[in-house]
Design a protein around this motif. Structure first.
Motif, PDB file in Angstrom:
ATOM      1  N   ASN A 111      62.667 -21.825 -22.991  1.00 32.45           N
ATOM      2  CA  ASN A 111      63.015 -21.935 -21.572  1.00 32.45           C
ATOM      3  C   ASN A 111      63.093 -23.367 -21.057  1.00 32.45           C
ATOM      4  O   ASN A 111      63.530 -23.579 -19.920  1.00 32.45           O
ATOM      5  CB  ASN A 111      62.034 -21.151 -20.714  1.00 32.45           C
ATOM      6  CG  ASN A 111      62.144 -19.662 -20.949  1.00 32.45           C
ATOM      7  OD1 ASN A 111      63.190 -19.159 -21.343  1.00 32.45           O
ATOM      8  ND2 ASN A 111      61.064 -18.948 -20.723  1.00 32.45           N
ATOM      9  N   VAL A 112      62.669 -24.336 -21.855  1.00 33.51           N
ATOM     10  CA  VAL A 112      62.709 -25.728 -21.387  1.00 33.51           C
ATOM     11  C   VAL A 112      63.431 -26.667 -22.344  1.00 33.51           C
ATOM     12  O   VAL A 112      63.484 -27.872 -22.113  1.00 33.51           O
ATOM     13  CB  VAL A 112      61.302 -26.280 -21.054  1.00 33.51           C
ATOM     14  CG1 VAL A 112      60.665 -25.484 -19.921  1.00 33.51           C
ATOM     15  CG2 VAL A 112      60.407 -26.304 -22.273  1.00 33.51           C
ATOM     16  N   SER A 113      63.978 -26.122 -23.414  1.00 34.30           N
ATOM     17  CA  SER A 113      64.698 -26.951 -24.379  1.00 34.30           C
ATOM     18  C   SER A 113      66.061 -26.331 -24.676  1.00 34.30           C
ATOM     19  O   SER A 113      66.172 -25.109 -24.828  1.00 34.30           O
ATOM     20  CB  SER A 113      63.897 -27.082 -25.669  1.00 34.30           C
ATOM     21  OG  SER A 113      64.615 -27.857 -26.605  1.00 34.30           O
ATOM     22  N   ARG A 114      67.058 -27.161 -24.782  1.00 33.88           N
ATOM     23  CA  ARG A 114      68.426 -26.673 -25.021  1.00 33.88           C
ATOM     24  C   ARG A 114      68.544 -25.870 -26.311  1.00 33.88           C
ATOM     25  O   ARG A 114      69.324 -24.934 -26.381  1.00 33.88           O
ATOM     26  CB  ARG A 114      69.414 -27.838 -25.056  1.00 33.88           C
ATOM     27  CG  ARG A 114      69.586 -28.510 -23.706  1.00 33.88           C
ATOM     28  CD  ARG A 114      70.548 -29.651 -23.797  1.00 33.88           C
ATOM     29  NE  ARG A 114      69.934 -30.697 -24.640  1.00 33.88           N
ATOM     30  CZ  ARG A 114      70.545 -31.798 -25.001  1.00 33.88           C
ATOM     31  NH1 ARG A 114      71.785 -32.018 -24.651  1.00 33.88           N
ATOM     32  NH2 ARG A 114      69.919 -32.700 -25.738  1.00 33.88           N
ATOM     33  N   PHE A 115      67.827 -26.250 -27.334  1.00 32.51           N
ATOM     34  CA  PHE A 115      67.930 -25.576 -28.630  1.00 32.51           C
ATOM     35  C   PHE A 115      66.666 -24.813 -28.992  1.00 32.51           C
ATOM     36  O   PHE A 115      66.527 -24.343 -30.122  1.00 32.51           O
ATOM     37  CB  PHE A 115      68.261 -26.600 -29.721  1.00 32.51           C
ATOM     38  CG  PHE A 115      69.522 -27.366 -29.433  1.00 32.51           C
ATOM     39  CD1 PHE A 115      70.752 -26.738 -29.465  1.00 32.51           C
ATOM     40  CD2 PHE A 115      69.456 -28.701 -29.091  1.00 32.51           C
ATOM     41  CE1 PHE A 115      71.915 -27.438 -29.176  1.00 32.51           C
ATOM     42  CE2 PHE A 115      70.615 -29.414 -28.807  1.00 32.51           C
ATOM     43  CZ  PHE A 115      71.851 -28.779 -28.851  1.00 32.51           C
ATOM     44  N   GLY A 116      65.746 -24.686 -28.048  1.00 33.17           N
ATOM     45  CA  GLY A 116      64.472 -24.036 -28.310  1.00 33.17           C
ATOM     46  C   GLY A 116      64.605 -22.553 -28.595  1.00 33.17           C
ATOM     47  O   GLY A 116      65.431 -21.860 -28.010  1.00 33.17           O
TER      48      GLY A 116
END
Length: 102
Positions: free
Chosen positions: A30-35
């Protein structure tokens, strides 16, 4: 040289330990583009990293509107005990990290 890499599961963490890494990067979905990690996975890997004496950096690189910022910052607050450093892209996230995570 200080080597750091992304980890998405416990198997990758064990490989990092065997390679002698002292720090890893975890990406919450939810807080990283590729997470890909959800909260429980993030916490599980973080706790195991701590057991292995490996520091955790959280990547917060998702771009946010002002209305999305509150939800994202709530996640960071929930995770703040499970990382020792944070990588941010957004200027608002930098300010948040400096004022709310110390």
């Amino acid at each position: 040289m200080n080597l750091i890499t992304y980890v998405n599961n416990l198997e990758q963490l064990e490989i990092c330990k065997e390679a002698g890494l002292k720090q890893i990067i975890l990406e919450h979905k939810n807080v990283s583009r590729f997470g890909k990690l959800n909260t429980s996975e993030f916490i599980e890997i973080s706790k195991r990293a701590t057991d292995l004496n490996i520091q955790v950096a959280l990547e917060w690189d998702v771009l946010m509107t002002e209305s999305e910022f509150k939800a994202k910052s709530d996640i960071i607050i929930e995770l703040k005990y499970y990382f020792q450093s944070i990588r941010v892209q957004d200027a608002g996230a930098i300010n948040f990290a400096v004022t709310k995570l110390d």
